[in-house]
Design a protein around this motif. Structure first.
Motif, PDB file in Angstrom:
ATOM      1  N   PRO A 189       0.820  -1.218   0.000  1.00  0.00           N
ATOM      2  CA  PRO A 189       0.000   0.000   0.000  1.00  0.00           C
ATOM      3  C   PRO A 189       0.848   1.260   0.000  1.00  0.00           C
ATOM      4  CG  PRO A 189      -0.812  -1.590   1.613  1.00  0.00           C
ATOM      5  CD  PRO A 189       0.517  -2.091   1.138  1.00  0.00           C
ATOM      6  N   ALA A 190       0.391   2.281  -0.712  1.00  0.00           N
ATOM      7  CA  ALA A 190       1.099   3.566  -0.753  1.00  0.00           C
ATOM      8  C   ALA A 190       0.620   4.432   0.404  1.00  0.00           C
ATOM      9  CB  ALA A 190       0.833   4.264  -2.084  1.00  0.00           C
ATOM     10  N   PRO A 191       1.502   4.809   1.314  1.00  0.00           N
ATOM     11  CA  PRO A 191       1.087   5.636   2.460  1.00  0.00           C
ATOM     12  C   PRO A 191       0.422   6.932   2.017  1.00  0.00           C
ATOM     13  CG  PRO A 191       3.329   4.801   2.749  1.00  0.00           C
ATOM     14  CD  PRO A 191       2.940   4.479   1.340  1.00  0.00           C
ATOM     15  N   GLY A 192      -0.700   7.243   2.658  1.00  0.00           N
ATOM     16  CA  GLY A 192      -1.371   8.504   2.387  1.00  0.00           C
ATOM     17  C   GLY A 192      -2.350   8.484   1.233  1.00  0.00           C
ATOM     18  N   ARG A 193      -2.418   7.370   0.511  1.00  0.00           N
ATOM     19  CA  ARG A 193      -3.353   7.302  -0.625  1.00  0.00           C
ATOM     20  C   ARG A 193      -4.678   6.670  -0.241  1.00  0.00           C
ATOM     21  NH1 ARG A 193       0.390   9.904  -1.325  1.00  0.00           N
ATOM     22  NH2 ARG A 193       1.844   9.907  -3.079  1.00  0.00           N
TER      23      ARG A 193
END
Length: 508
Positions: A426-430
């Motif tokens: 997972p991409a942090p903040g997305r």
């Protein structure tokens, strides 16, 4: 996916740069040599730098990999193999990697590769302008030369994908540099690597010339010379290929179709590991509801998107691209095969018996299939009751909304990764916080003891992400085309799109 948005922005910058260059670059390219021992190719985007640590742009890597090599490499099927290192070992605790260098490897300046060059390379990488070291090697601590032919890397925490990133066939983040050449020369304009091609000359935005490296440690290049011409206009590339001034180009789907039927030209389609996916902001209602996300996933018809939006120039994909034989196909994962009735049932159970309205943002005209794909998705989702308003944006506006995040659903794309973990992380903040059940599986994957157990652990991550439809829905893996003179042999583009295959290309 932890790096996907940064990688996507880099691709977008390269595309914008290519478009800008189109307006100012003359249509008449430099004349290539006509000798049968010389191969001339055309590339659309010229490198912004020849320094393999100086940029994160995907297109720049096509030049670097012609000269530079890594300690390891990755084959077309995803297998990690020796390159400049003949062997490597991992400690039992997963924190130390020891590489034994191949003996008598020469740089193009005549210097012999030693462990000191490897140490110099990675210490220099820590100063890369785009933070490549932390992006690819987030737990790497230090590197030490044990002796002239042995180098040791220490990690702060286990990372089973460390060797995968050390084996990038695009040489991103792992290209080994000569300490002497880098300190005394200008890496921005001159490449001094260990690969089969030795740089002869470079004219920025115009032409890059190579000759066969006579002291190459591996199989010598099949041709004596390689010329790379930079032509931002695809039509110019096509006309030069037809005229015999260029031997090989990488056209878009429309140009590839126009070349079919020409008995002097061969058009090949190559399957790549670049993927397109749907980003879901599960911090925004109703996508905070897992049932809604599952319904969304079940509404998607990947086969229709591939055939109608990309005219067969793409394939259905889930998180890890299909070229990896060990990775599941859509039919092998939950919520990954279209089922309209089940999608409607889930929406009803979630409290949306009449569906709901939402928005889907994307970069208009990103590639030849994007706009058609968005229209098809709008239709597919409408069939289960999800009414989508399409929001076409320019690249900068799209990126700004994605990173805030200020969106409900978003199209997204990413290029090749040698480490499959990067397709699924997972991409942090997305999106919202990583669920505890998924984080446990991600941690287990990073702690895997070997590649086989790493792959099995990644499959478990994929299964959980598909079950919960978090953080994304991967849709397609795209294809690319190679068009070349029919007398040319050895044209085999791998899923990474690496141009290393050019070492085997020659005139029959």
């Amino acid at each position: 996916m932890s790096q996907l948005d940064r990688a996507t922005r880099r691709r977008l910058v390269a595309a914008v740069a290519g478009t800008a260059a189109l307006a100012v670059t003359a249509c008449s390219p430099p004349q290539p040599g006509s000798a049968a021992s010389s191969v001339t190719i055309a590339e659309t985007t010229a490198p912004s730098t020849l320094d393999p640590q100086g940029s994160g742009l995907f297109a720049d890597r096509f030049a670097w990999q012609l000269s530079y090599e890594c300690l390891l490499t990755t084959s077309a099927d995803g297998t990690v193999k020796p390159a400049l290192a003949s062997d490597w070992k991992k400690s039992d605790d997963g924190l130390t990697y020891t590489f034994t260098l191949r003996p008598d490897v020469k740089f193009h300046n005549g210097e012999t590769l030693t462990a000191d060059d490897v140490v110099f390379t990675f210490e220099r990488l820590k100063k890369s302008p785009d933070g490549i070291d932390t992006e690819l090697f987030p737990t790497w601590s230090d590197v030490t030369a044990i002796d002239k032919s042995t180098v040791q890397f220490r990690l702060k925490a286990p990372d089973a994908g460390f060797v995968n990133n050390m084996a990038n066939p695009l040489v991103w983040g792992c290209a080994i540099m000569s300490s002497k050449a880098a300190e005394s020369g200008n890496p921005d304009t001159t490449m001094v690597g260990t690969g089969p091609w030795q740089q002869v000359s470079y004219r920025a935005d115009s032409e890059l010339k190579f000759q066969r490296f006579g002291d190459y440690w591996g199989t010598p290049a099949a041709s004596e010379k390689l010329n790379v011409l930079y032509m931002p206009n695809i039509a110019t590339q096509v006309s030069n290929l037809k005229a015999g001034k260029v031997d090989l180009i990488f056209p878009d789907s429309a140009s590839a179709a126009s070349l079919k039927g020409n008995d002097k030209i061969v058009v090949d389609k190559a399957e790549t590991d670049s993927t397109i996916f749907l980003q879901i902001n599960n911090m925004a209602k109703p996508f905070d509801n897992q049932l809604v996300r599952q319904a969304l996933a079940l509404a998607v018809n990947r086969e229709e998107l591939a055939e109608k939006a990309y005219n067969g120039g793409a394939r259905p994909s889930v998180y890890v691209p299909p070229s990896n034989a060990w990775a599941p196909k859509p039919s092998g994962l939950p919520n990954s095969t279209r089922d309209v009735a089940e999608a409607k049932r889930l929406l009803t159970e979630a409290g949306y018996p009449k569906g709901f309205a939402t928005t889907l943002m994307y970069i208009s005209g990103y590639d030849p299939g994007t706009d058609n794909m968005m229209a098809l998705m709008q239709h597919q989702l409408a069939e289960v009751g999800i009414r989508v308003e399409l929001v076409p944006l320019e690249a900068a506006a799209w990126s700004d909304k994605l990173t805030k995040p200020d969106y409900a659903l978003s199209w997204n794309a990413q290029s090749y990764y040698s480490n499959p973990y990067q397709y699924i992380a997972p991409a942090p903040g997305r999106q919202g916080p990583v669920p505890a059940s998924l984080q446990k599986l991600l941690d287990a994957a990073l702690a895997a003891k070997d590649q086989e157990s790493y792959q099995k652990a990644l499959v478990a991550v994929e299964e959980e992400e598909a079950r919960t439809v978090y953080p994304t829905i991967t849709l397609l893996a795209t294809d690319m085309y190679a068009a070349h003179d029919s007398a040319l042999t050895g044209v085999e583009v791998p899923p990474s799109q690496s141009r290393t295959f050019l070492a085997q290309v020659k005139h029959d």
